[in-house]
Design a protein around this motif. Structure first.
Motif, PDB file in Angstrom:
ATOM      1  N   LEU A 188     -45.321   5.165  -1.581  1.00 30.45           N
ATOM      2  CA  LEU A 188     -45.043   4.540  -0.288  1.00 30.45           C
ATOM      3  C   LEU A 188     -44.091   3.375  -0.535  1.00 30.45           C
ATOM      4  O   LEU A 188     -44.462   2.382  -1.139  1.00 30.45           O
ATOM      5  CB  LEU A 188     -46.343   4.081   0.374  1.00 30.45           C
ATOM      6  CG  LEU A 188     -47.387   5.178   0.573  1.00 30.45           C
ATOM      7  CD1 LEU A 188     -48.700   4.594   1.063  1.00 30.45           C
ATOM      8  CD2 LEU A 188     -46.884   6.233   1.530  1.00 30.45           C
ATOM      9  N   SER A 210     -42.095   1.612   1.853  1.00 33.56           N
ATOM     10  CA  SER A 210     -41.840   0.607   2.891  1.00 33.56           C
ATOM     11  C   SER A 210     -43.048   0.466   3.810  1.00 33.56           C
ATOM     12  O   SER A 210     -43.981   1.260   3.772  1.00 33.56           O
ATOM     13  CB  SER A 210     -40.611   1.004   3.711  1.00 33.56           C
ATOM     14  OG  SER A 210     -40.902   2.169   4.479  1.00 33.56           O
ATOM     15  N   ILE A 211     -42.971  -0.534   4.655  1.00 31.99           N
ATOM     16  CA  ILE A 211     -44.029  -0.757   5.651  1.00 31.99           C
ATOM     17  C   ILE A 211     -44.123   0.446   6.582  1.00 31.99           C
ATOM     18  O   ILE A 211     -45.218   0.878   6.934  1.00 31.99           O
ATOM     19  CB  ILE A 211     -43.748  -2.056   6.444  1.00 31.99           C
ATOM     20  CG1 ILE A 211     -43.891  -3.267   5.522  1.00 31.99           C
ATOM     21  CG2 ILE A 211     -44.674  -2.167   7.642  1.00 31.99           C
ATOM     22  CD1 ILE A 211     -43.442  -4.570   6.134  1.00 31.99           C
ATOM     23  N   ASN A 212     -42.982   1.000   6.969  1.00 29.62           N
ATOM     24  CA  ASN A 212     -42.990   2.173   7.848  1.00 29.62           C
ATOM     25  C   ASN A 212     -43.635   3.373   7.167  1.00 29.62           C
ATOM     26  O   ASN A 212     -44.315   4.158   7.826  1.00 29.62           O
ATOM     27  CB  ASN A 212     -41.578   2.514   8.316  1.00 29.62           C
ATOM     28  CG  ASN A 212     -41.099   1.560   9.391  1.00 29.62           C
ATOM     29  OD1 ASN A 212     -41.896   0.984  10.118  1.00 29.62           O
ATOM     30  ND2 ASN A 212     -39.800   1.379   9.472  1.00 29.62           N
ATOM     31  N   ASP A 213     -43.418   3.531   5.854  1.00 27.89           N
ATOM     32  CA  ASP A 213     -44.080   4.610   5.120  1.00 27.89           C
ATOM     33  C   ASP A 213     -45.594   4.453   5.192  1.00 27.89           C
ATOM     34  O   ASP A 213     -46.317   5.420   5.425  1.00 27.89           O
ATOM     35  CB  ASP A 213     -43.652   4.624   3.649  1.00 27.89           C
ATOM     36  CG  ASP A 213     -42.239   5.108   3.433  1.00 27.89           C
ATOM     37  OD1 ASP A 213     -41.604   5.586   4.401  1.00 27.89           O
ATOM     38  OD2 ASP A 213     -41.767   5.011   2.281  1.00 27.89           O
ATOM     39  N   LYS A 248     -47.359   2.839   7.468  1.00 32.34           N
ATOM     40  CA  LYS A 248     -47.796   3.100   8.848  1.00 32.34           C
ATOM     41  C   LYS A 248     -47.879   4.597   9.124  1.00 32.34           C
ATOM     42  O   LYS A 248     -48.859   5.073   9.698  1.00 32.34           O
ATOM     43  CB  LYS A 248     -46.828   2.463   9.846  1.00 32.34           C
ATOM     44  CG  LYS A 248     -46.936   0.993   9.987  1.00 32.34           C
ATOM     45  CD  LYS A 248     -45.994   0.561  11.110  1.00 32.34           C
ATOM     46  CE  LYS A 248     -45.594  -0.860  11.022  1.00 32.34           C
ATOM     47  NZ  LYS A 248     -44.624  -1.231  12.054  1.00 32.34           N
ATOM     48  N   ARG A 249     -46.841   5.331   8.726  1.00 33.21           N
ATOM     49  CA  ARG A 249     -46.845   6.784   8.960  1.00 33.21           C
ATOM     50  C   ARG A 249     -47.965   7.462   8.185  1.00 33.21           C
ATOM     51  O   ARG A 249     -48.616   8.370   8.705  1.00 33.21           O
ATOM     52  CB  ARG A 249     -45.485   7.379   8.564  1.00 33.21           C
ATOM     53  CG  ARG A 249     -44.388   7.032   9.537  1.00 33.21           C
ATOM     54  CD  ARG A 249     -43.020   7.580   9.158  1.00 33.21           C
ATOM     55  NE  ARG A 249     -43.064   8.957   8.713  1.00 33.21           N
ATOM     56  CZ  ARG A 249     -42.254   9.463   7.787  1.00 33.21           C
ATOM     57  NH1 ARG A 249     -41.348   8.696   7.204  1.00 33.21           N
ATOM     58  NH2 ARG A 249     -42.333  10.728   7.448  1.00 33.21           N
ATOM     59  N   ASN A 264     -51.328   6.641   9.920  1.00 35.57           N
ATOM     60  CA  ASN A 264     -51.435   7.401  11.172  1.00 35.57           C
ATOM     61  C   ASN A 264     -51.796   8.850  10.901  1.00 35.57           C
ATOM     62  O   ASN A 264     -52.633   9.433  11.593  1.00 35.57           O
ATOM     63  CB  ASN A 264     -50.137   7.317  11.974  1.00 35.57           C
ATOM     64  CG  ASN A 264     -49.973   5.992  12.675  1.00 35.57           C
ATOM     65  OD1 ASN A 264     -50.944   5.294  12.930  1.00 35.57           O
ATOM     66  ND2 ASN A 264     -48.735   5.633  12.965  1.00 35.57           N
TER      67      ASN A 264
END
Length: 79
Positions: A8, A10-13, A15-16, A19
């Motif tokens: 992972l 990044s922060i977006n990774d 989060k995804r 989720n």
């Protein structure tokens, strides 16, 4: 139980990934060294060293493991 490694970046990774984990009824753990964290816990994941690959353990049927892997295969470590 199915196991595989993810990275992972990044922060977006994160989060995804969380989720995707939350959308499944079975337990999913992340193992980093001697630490085991619930994959549905965003704070737990951020407490780990994400500069290295982390191992994902799926506590469900083989088909559960395959379906979750398909959801997050973008993060899977290349063999």
């Amino acid at each position: 139980m199915k196991k595989f490694s993810v990275q992972l970046h990044s922060i977006n990774d994160v989060k995804r990934f969380v989720n995707a984990a939350c959308n499944n009824p079975f337990d999913i753990d992340i193992v980093s060294g001697r630490y085991i964290v619930d994959a549905k816990s965003i704070m737990g994941i951020f407490s780990l060293d994400l500069s290295k690959p982390i191992e994902v353990e799926i506590h469900g049927t083989d088909s559960d493991g395959e379906s979750f892997y398909e959801e997050i295969k973008d993060f899977a470590e290349r063999a």
